[in-house]
Design a protein around this motif. Sequence first.
Motif, PDB file in Angstrom:
ATOM      1  N   SER A  95      94.507  28.805  33.762  1.00 58.99           N
ATOM      2  CA  SER A  95      94.971  30.186  33.528  1.00 58.99           C
ATOM      3  C   SER A  95      94.526  30.678  32.157  1.00 58.99           C
ATOM      4  CB  SER A  95      96.489  30.259  33.635  1.00 58.99           C
ATOM      5  OG  SER A  95      96.889  29.741  34.866  1.00 58.99           O
ATOM      6  N   GLY A 110      93.324  21.640  34.321  1.00 54.74           N
ATOM      7  CA  GLY A 110      93.584  21.829  35.751  1.00 54.74           C
ATOM      8  C   GLY A 110      93.762  23.307  36.029  1.00 54.74           C
ATOM      9  N   VAL A 150      81.603  17.397  22.434  1.00 50.66           N
ATOM     10  CA  VAL A 150      80.905  17.741  23.672  1.00 50.66           C
ATOM     11  C   VAL A 150      80.113  19.027  23.468  1.00 50.66           C
ATOM     12  CG1 VAL A 150      81.250  18.474  26.073  1.00 50.66           C
ATOM     13  CG2 VAL A 150      82.653  16.629  25.106  1.00 50.66           C
ATOM     14  N   LYS A 172      95.967  13.077  15.738  1.00 46.17           N
ATOM     15  CA  LYS A 172      96.337  13.657  17.024  1.00 46.17           C
ATOM     16  C   LYS A 172      96.479  12.586  18.105  1.00 46.17           C
ATOM     17  CE  LYS A 172      94.402  18.367  17.056  1.00 46.17           C
ATOM     18  NZ  LYS A 172      93.420  19.229  17.731  1.00 46.17           N
ATOM     19  N   ASN A 212      87.951  22.455  28.054  1.00 49.24           N
ATOM     20  CA  ASN A 212      88.410  21.997  29.381  1.00 49.24           C
ATOM     21  C   ASN A 212      88.129  20.506  29.558  1.00 49.24           C
ATOM     22  OD1 ASN A 212      87.611  24.911  31.513  1.00 49.24           O
ATOM     23  ND2 ASN A 212      89.043  24.648  29.845  1.00 49.24           N
ATOM     24  N   THR A 235      87.169  27.269  26.457  1.00 47.72           N
ATOM     25  CA  THR A 235      85.757  26.915  26.591  1.00 47.72           C
ATOM     26  C   THR A 235      85.628  25.725  27.542  1.00 47.72           C
ATOM     27  OG1 THR A 235      85.882  25.304  24.799  1.00 47.72           O
ATOM     28  CG2 THR A 235      85.341  27.575  24.188  1.00 47.72           C
TER      29      THR A 235
HETATM   30  C1  LIG Z   1      98.157  31.063  28.231  1.00 47.65           C
HETATM   31  C2  LIG Z   1      97.632  29.669  28.459  1.00 47.65           C
HETATM   32  C3  LIG Z   1      97.468  29.212  29.747  1.00 47.65           C
HETATM   33  C4  LIG Z   1      96.983  27.935  29.974  1.00 47.65           C
HETATM   34  N1  LIG Z   1      96.792  27.522  31.264  1.00 47.65           N
HETATM   35  C5  LIG Z   1      96.246  26.324  31.495  1.00 47.65           C
HETATM   36  C6  LIG Z   1      95.994  25.901  32.839  1.00 47.65           C
HETATM   37  O1  LIG Z   1      96.264  26.610  33.811  1.00 47.65           O
HETATM   38  N2  LIG Z   1      95.450  24.671  32.998  1.00 47.65           N
HETATM   39  C7  LIG Z   1      95.133  23.864  31.937  1.00 47.65           C
HETATM   40  O2  LIG Z   1      94.633  22.775  32.148  1.00 47.65           O
HETATM   41  N3  LIG Z   1      95.396  24.236  30.669  1.00 47.65           N
HETATM   42  C8  LIG Z   1      95.918  25.443  30.428  1.00 47.65           C
HETATM   43  N4  LIG Z   1      96.167  25.822  29.139  1.00 47.65           N
HETATM   44  C9  LIG Z   1      95.898  24.861  28.030  1.00 47.65           C
HETATM   45  C10 LIG Z   1      94.480  24.977  27.392  1.00 47.65           C
HETATM   46  O3  LIG Z   1      94.082  26.290  27.262  1.00 47.65           O
HETATM   47  C11 LIG Z   1      93.449  24.248  28.203  1.00 47.65           C
HETATM   48  O4  LIG Z   1      93.800  22.897  28.302  1.00 47.65           O
HETATM   49  C12 LIG Z   1      91.972  24.408  27.736  1.00 47.65           C
HETATM   50  O5  LIG Z   1      91.186  23.471  28.433  1.00 47.65           O
HETATM   51  C13 LIG Z   1      91.762  24.249  26.265  1.00 47.65           C
HETATM   52  O6  LIG Z   1      90.414  24.705  25.988  1.00 47.65           O
HETATM   53  P1  LIG Z   1      90.045  25.410  24.615  1.00 47.65           P
HETATM   54  O7  LIG Z   1      88.572  25.700  24.686  1.00 47.65           O
HETATM   55  O8  LIG Z   1      90.954  26.545  24.357  1.00 47.65           O
HETATM   56  O9  LIG Z   1      90.301  24.222  23.601  1.00 47.65           O
HETATM   57  P2  LIG Z   1      91.048  24.244  22.209  1.00 47.65           P
HETATM   58  O10 LIG Z   1      92.480  24.610  22.391  1.00 47.65           O
HETATM   59  O11 LIG Z   1      90.222  24.983  21.229  1.00 47.65           O
HETATM   60  O12 LIG Z   1      90.952  22.691  21.836  1.00 47.65           O
HETATM   61  C14 LIG Z   1      91.752  21.743  22.512  1.00 47.65           C
HETATM   62  C15 LIG Z   1      91.397  20.356  22.012  1.00 47.65           C
HETATM   63  O13 LIG Z   1      90.098  19.999  22.484  1.00 47.65           O
HETATM   64  C16 LIG Z   1      89.245  19.687  21.398  1.00 47.65           C
HETATM   65  N5  LIG Z   1      87.932  20.275  21.723  1.00 47.65           N
HETATM   66  C17 LIG Z   1      87.659  21.581  21.990  1.00 47.65           C
HETATM   67  N6  LIG Z   1      86.373  21.747  22.269  1.00 47.65           N
HETATM   68  C18 LIG Z   1      85.798  20.524  22.175  1.00 47.65           C
HETATM   69  C19 LIG Z   1      84.458  20.036  22.353  1.00 47.65           C
HETATM   70  N7  LIG Z   1      83.449  20.839  22.664  1.00 47.65           N
HETATM   71  N8  LIG Z   1      84.237  18.702  22.199  1.00 47.65           N
HETATM   72  C20 LIG Z   1      85.248  17.873  21.866  1.00 47.65           C
HETATM   73  N9  LIG Z   1      86.521  18.276  21.683  1.00 47.65           N
HETATM   74  C21 LIG Z   1      86.788  19.588  21.842  1.00 47.65           C
HETATM   75  C22 LIG Z   1      89.864  20.334  20.168  1.00 47.65           C
HETATM   76  O14 LIG Z   1      89.547  19.611  19.006  1.00 47.65           O
HETATM   77  C23 LIG Z   1      91.340  20.250  20.484  1.00 47.65           C
HETATM   78  O15 LIG Z   1      91.881  18.993  20.128  1.00 47.65           O
HETATM   79  C24 LIG Z   1      96.686  27.088  28.876  1.00 47.65           C
HETATM   80  C25 LIG Z   1      96.866  27.544  27.585  1.00 47.65           C
HETATM   81  C26 LIG Z   1      97.329  28.821  27.363  1.00 47.65           C
HETATM   82  C27 LIG Z   1      97.498  29.291  25.952  1.00 47.65           C
END
Ligand SMILES: Cc1cc2nc3c(=O)[nH]c(=O)nc-3n(C[C@H](O)[C@H](O)[C@H](O)COP(=O)(O)OP(=O)(O)OC[C@H]3O[C@@H](n4cnc5c(N)ncnc54)[C@H](O)[C@@H]3O)c2cc1C
Length: 360
Positions: free
Chosen positions: A10, A26, A81, A331, A20, A16
């Motif tokens: 969501s 998920g 990644v 972490k 993910n 990104t």
């Molecule tokens: C409103 C809302 C809804 C959400 N719904 C879902 C959902 O339905 N399903 C779900 O699974 N999650 C959900 N999430 C949680 C989260 O957004 C996800 O898990 C998403 O995959 C995180 O991706 P991001 O790019 O925002 O990572 P970030 O939040 O920027 O980073 C998350 C972690 O990953 C690490 N990271 C980021 N990019 C990389 C990279 N390229 N290589 C190595 N490490 C990296 C960062 O260091 C950090 O520790 C939700 C969050 C919010 C705020």
Amino acid sequence: HGLYYAPDPSSQIACTIGGNVAENAGGVHCLKYGLTVHNVLRVRGYTIEGKPLTLGSEALDAPGYDLLSLAIGSEGMLAVVLEVTVRLIPKPQLARCIMASFADVRQAGDAVANVIAAGIIPAGLEMMDKPMTAAVEDFVHAGYDLDAAAILLCESDGTPQEVEEEIARMSTVLRAAGATAITVSQDEAERLRFWSGRKNAFPASGRISPDYMCMDSTIPRKRLADILLAIGEMEHKYGLRCCNVFHAGDGNLHPLILFDANDPDQLHRAELFGADIMETSVAMGGTVTGEHGVGVEKLNSMCVQFSPEENAQMFAVKHAFDPQGLLNPGKVIPTLQRCAEYGRMLVRGGRLPFPELERF
Ligand SMILES: Cc1cc2nc3c(=O)[nH]c(=O)nc-3n(C[C@H](O)[C@H](O)[C@H](O)COP(=O)(O)OP(=O)(O)OC[C@H]3O[C@@H](n4cnc5c(N)ncnc54)[C@H](O)[C@@H]3O)c2cc1C
């Protein structure tokens, strides 16, 4: 080409693909189509020492340990990644959604377990409790049943024939479980309307409270009603409201604790409330994370879930990739000292006397 990438967090307007992979994200459709780990073939990136790293392969099998699965969900602790090769699947011809109302959360929870027990894997199986439904209805006006104690959204996708058959089977199971109303989407616009509230649950909560804390844990499906009732008791214990939205099909909870961060006491109570939900989920046979990962927020709860020996093994894996501990330091994996202190605090506070704590 009529293909798509199935995982649909969501957060997709903000997240990104690297994030993910890091979180093994998920979403609504992962019950049928799997998490990120089931839909990624290969990742490329760099170690902390700047060495290029390729994990997984486009071929069906590859020699050696399955380090791709290890990297997916590792929260950026092992490598950075930069490139992800994903699996694409054909778009389903049709999708329809059932919206079912229940007068009792236990019946709704049992209905979820009964759908799966009937051998049906819906394309989505989500649940919202009454406070959540009220909050989203006020926001999106989707026509939700405001009298229902819980609402289930059950989606079927595939060929028109498969969808018709599955919708009929799911409706039968839901009716037998005590659904008080069942509405099936008649067209794509109506299906999207059914989902609009679920997809907007988080912003809708932001409209009814200055702040909210979104928790993420997983429990066995058969305990859905038990955890909802337990969270209801915690609302009284901590003096805070909580709305619940669930990826019910895979037992993944998202309780949204409502509080005002300007009030330090409310913030403190919200944190205790969140930790209680985590630890009650573990006590019910679940886990402290479903899809949002651990980060720093759930370090203490990791102490309840994993033994010191298990945490030591996780540190050993991290050490193999990142000997100096430079990637996301502090972490995901709690130190032994932190767990010992947390265990003493819980025991002193008389909280959660379940066997996992005896090791402290
Ligand atoms: C409103 C809302 C809804 C959400 N719904 C879902 C959902 O339905 N399903 C779900 O699974 N999650 C959900 N999430 C949680 C989260 O957004 C996800 O898990 C998403 O995959 C995180 O991706 P991001 O790019 O925002 O990572 P970030 O939040 O920027 O980073 C998350 C972690 O990953 C690490 N990271 C980021 N990019 C990389 C990279 N390229 N290589 C190595 N490490 C990296 C960062 O260091 C950090 O520790 C939700 C969050 C919010 C705020």
